[in-house]
Design an enzyme around this catalytic site. Structure first.
Site, PDB file in Angstrom:
ATOM      1  N   CYS A 295      -4.598   2.331  -3.699  1.00 60.38           N
ATOM      2  CA  CYS A 295      -3.641   2.961  -3.014  1.00 60.38           C
ATOM      3  C   CYS A 295      -2.393   1.883  -3.342  1.00 60.38           C
ATOM      4  O   CYS A 295      -1.430   1.778  -2.305  1.00 60.38           O
ATOM      5  CB  CYS A 295      -3.706   3.531  -1.729  1.00 60.38           C
ATOM      6  SG  CYS A 295      -4.709   4.663  -1.270  1.00 60.38           S
TER       7      CYS A 295
ATOM      8  N   ASP B 116       3.164  -4.280   8.203  1.00 60.99           N
ATOM      9  CA  ASP B 116       1.973  -3.303   7.883  1.00 60.99           C
ATOM     10  C   ASP B 116       0.808  -4.335   7.983  1.00 60.99           C
ATOM     11  O   ASP B 116       0.715  -5.247   7.143  1.00 60.99           O
ATOM     12  CB  ASP B 116       1.937  -2.833   6.387  1.00 60.99           C
ATOM     13  CG  ASP B 116       0.476  -2.087   6.202  1.00 60.99           C
ATOM     14  OD1 ASP B 116      -0.134  -2.502   6.923  1.00 60.99           O
ATOM     15  OD2 ASP B 116       0.424  -1.556   4.923  1.00 60.99           O
TER      16      ASP B 116
ATOM     17  N   HIS C  71       0.817  -1.306  -0.107  1.00 55.90           N
ATOM     18  CA  HIS C  71      -0.012  -0.045   0.090  1.00 55.90           C
ATOM     19  C   HIS C  71       0.707   1.307  -0.061  1.00 55.90           C
ATOM     20  O   HIS C  71       1.906   1.303   0.509  1.00 55.90           O
ATOM     21  CB  HIS C  71      -0.764  -0.170   1.252  1.00 55.90           C
ATOM     22  CG  HIS C  71      -1.739   1.024   1.522  1.00 55.90           C
ATOM     23  ND1 HIS C  71      -1.565   2.271   1.898  1.00 55.90           N
ATOM     24  CD2 HIS C  71      -3.133   1.055   1.071  1.00 55.90           C
ATOM     25  CE1 HIS C  71      -2.702   2.928   1.871  1.00 55.90           C
ATOM     26  NE2 HIS C  71      -3.771   2.097   1.384  1.00 55.90           N
TER      27      HIS C  71
ATOM     28  N   GLN D 143      -4.332  -5.048   7.332  1.00 54.03           N
ATOM     29  CA  GLN D 143      -5.426  -5.898   6.480  1.00 54.03           C
ATOM     30  C   GLN D 143      -5.465  -7.313   7.144  1.00 54.03           C
ATOM     31  O   GLN D 143      -6.105  -8.121   6.738  1.00 54.03           O
ATOM     32  CB  GLN D 143      -5.150  -6.088   4.891  1.00 54.03           C
ATOM     33  CG  GLN D 143      -5.351  -4.887   4.050  1.00 54.03           C
ATOM     34  CD  GLN D 143      -6.843  -4.141   4.211  1.00 54.03           C
ATOM     35  OE1 GLN D 143      -7.834  -5.046   4.534  1.00 54.03           O
ATOM     36  NE2 GLN D 143      -7.075  -3.256   3.644  1.00 54.03           N
TER      37      GLN D 143
ATOM     38  N   LYS E  83     -10.256  -0.843  10.249  1.00 54.66           N
ATOM     39  CA  LYS E  83     -10.300  -2.113   9.250  1.00 54.66           C
ATOM     40  C   LYS E  83     -10.820  -3.252  10.193  1.00 54.66           C
ATOM     41  O   LYS E  83     -11.039  -4.163   9.651  1.00 54.66           O
ATOM     42  CB  LYS E  83      -9.140  -2.247   8.634  1.00 54.66           C
ATOM     43  CG  LYS E  83      -8.775  -1.067   7.946  1.00 54.66           C
ATOM     44  CD  LYS E  83      -7.840  -1.286   6.707  1.00 54.66           C
ATOM     45  CE  LYS E  83      -7.064  -0.210   6.082  1.00 54.66           C
ATOM     46  NZ  LYS E  83      -8.021   0.196   4.810  1.00 54.66           N
TER      47      LYS E  83
END
Ligand code: 7TS
Length: 416
Positions: free
Chosen positions: A374, A210, A133, A213, A236
């Protein structure tokens, strides 16, 4: 509220009960029942998260860590309680390793600025992947511009998985930082962190994950992963917007200078020299998003009570169904076909622009995302400007996916 299944038990989630937890799902859009399939952009919020925020503002609202009065004590306890709960949620060693920030974007920028910038210079390498991302690309790009370090990129294969041979090759250059997404937002690919992290650590890299998600879909255990930093966003994972966390090893956070200065992050301020507060407060300058933190703590408790394994099982079923029925739509090509995926299906349709599809689907009450997600370099890798993306949460149903497939088939008849 469902109670988490006992260890090893796999009683399936009661989807209708879960749906009733989410007031927003009980509506029609353009005369059709809402089918919300844009969970990778942001998930919906269960009643208890909304109520926790409401309760805070109605009963406990006060600034934290400073007041001597009852409300301030309650607000501080609720905020720090949320931190404790979130630390347990990702199996952190201690709550002091968990910094409240605006979200994943701010967390990665904090690591790039406070951890990496003082250490890196010309000749150093920062390794990322082609599937990241923008928030796990651009902070590193800025860092490289500022320090003279070199940005290196592990490519992905045609199925959207990391090219592990290329990764191994990059490790011979001994990158100082390896920043990698746990789960790709654009394709859904789950990266094999249990392989990548030990390999990167073996060449001395600091590993930044990261997890934006991942936290809504998979069990995350930062100690078992063995990374150095792990970033995630509240919105999220059924929590509020504007709040998220950076987990970092205590010795790293202790060694890092503050990034932003202000109230809260200091012990003593003198014009000749100030003393910084202990972690994690050293990184929480100013009045934080107190209500957001409380809401996020409640969201993590909700996930834990549903049981992350049962959520994952439900989503695996939805992914399998979506992959099958969407593959049958004429002219539709799925991008991201690896064996380990979260419940995300990204696709293109011959001769139809994703934005046109998005508009047509909205008329059917179906919310999906169309665009580059993104992840522009990843789109370029697959030779497309954009994809249409359906991203599922445990409250979605196979009927909603069938409606999506039917609407796509009709769109094709009208547009192509
Ligand atoms: N990393 C990943 C993998 C993401 O999916 C996102 C947001 C971010 C970082 C940034 O998170 P934030 O909370 O700081 O904004 N992804 C998306 C998306 O897929 N559609 O909208 C936002």
């Amino acid at each position: 509220m469902s109670i988490a299944a006992p260890q090893g038990g796999h009683e399936a989630l009661d989807v209708n009960a879960v749906r009733r937890d989410f007031p927003v799902l009980e509506q029609t859009v353009r005369g059709k029942p809402l089918a919300y399939l844009d969970n990778a952009a942001t998930s919906q919020k269960p009643r208890r998260v909304i109520e926790a925020i409401d309760h805070y503002y109605r009963h406990d609202n006060a600034n934290i860590h400073r007041g001597v009065h009852t409300l301030s004590e309650r607000a501080t306890a609720a905020y720090e309680n949320a931190r404790e709960g979130l630390a347990r949620f990702i199996n952190a060693n201690s709550a002091k390793e968990l910094v409240f920030l605006r979200g994943t974007t701010e967390a990665i920028n904090l690591v790039a600025n406070a951890w990496a910038r003082p250490k890196l210079g010309r000749g150093d390498r920062v390794l990322i992947t082609e599937a990241e991302h923008h928030s796990n690309i651009v902070p590193w790009q800025l860092l490289c511009e500022q320090t003279g370090a070199e940005l290196r990129v592990v490519p992905v294969t045609d199925s959207g998985e990391l090219d592990l041979d290329a990764f191994e090759q990059e490790l011979t250059g001994e990158p100082a930082i390896f920043a990698v997404g746990h789960v790709s937002n654009a394709l859904g690919t789950v990266n094999p962190l249990e392989y990548l992290i030990p390999r990167a650590k073996a060449v001395g890299a600091t590993v930044v994950v990261d997890g934006a998600q991942a936290t809504p879909h998979l069990a995350v255990d930062v100690q078992a992963l063995g990374c150095d930093f792990y970033a995630f966003s509240g919105h999220k994972m059924f929590g509020p917007t504007g709040i998220g966390c950076l987990w970092g090893r205590a010795e790293h956070l202790d060694a890092m200078p503050p990034w932003q200065g202000g109230g809260e992050m200091i012990k003593v301020v003198r014009f000749d020299k100030s003393l910084w507060n202990d972690i994690p407060h050293k990184f929480e300058a100013g009045t934080p998003n107190i209500a957001g933190a409380i809401g996020l703590g409640e969201a993590a408790a909700y996930i834990s009570e549903l049981g992350i394994d049962r959520i994952a099982a439900r989503e695996a079923l939805l992914l399998e169904h979506a992959t099958r029925v969407l593959s049958e739509v004429p002219g539709l090509r799925i991008i991201g076909t690896g064996p380990h995926k979260a419940a995300v299906v990204s696709f293109v349709m011959t001769d139809i622009h994703p934005h046109d599809l998005g508009t047509i689907l909205d008329h059917e009450g179906i919310a999906i995302r169309a665009g580059h997600h993104c992840a522009m370099p990843l789109m370029e890798r697959f030779g497309v400007a954009a994809t249409t993306r359906a991203s599922m949460a445990m409250y979605n149903t196979t009927e909603e996916i069938d409606r999506l497939a039917a609407a796509l088939t009709r769109a094709r008849e009208v547009l192509a």
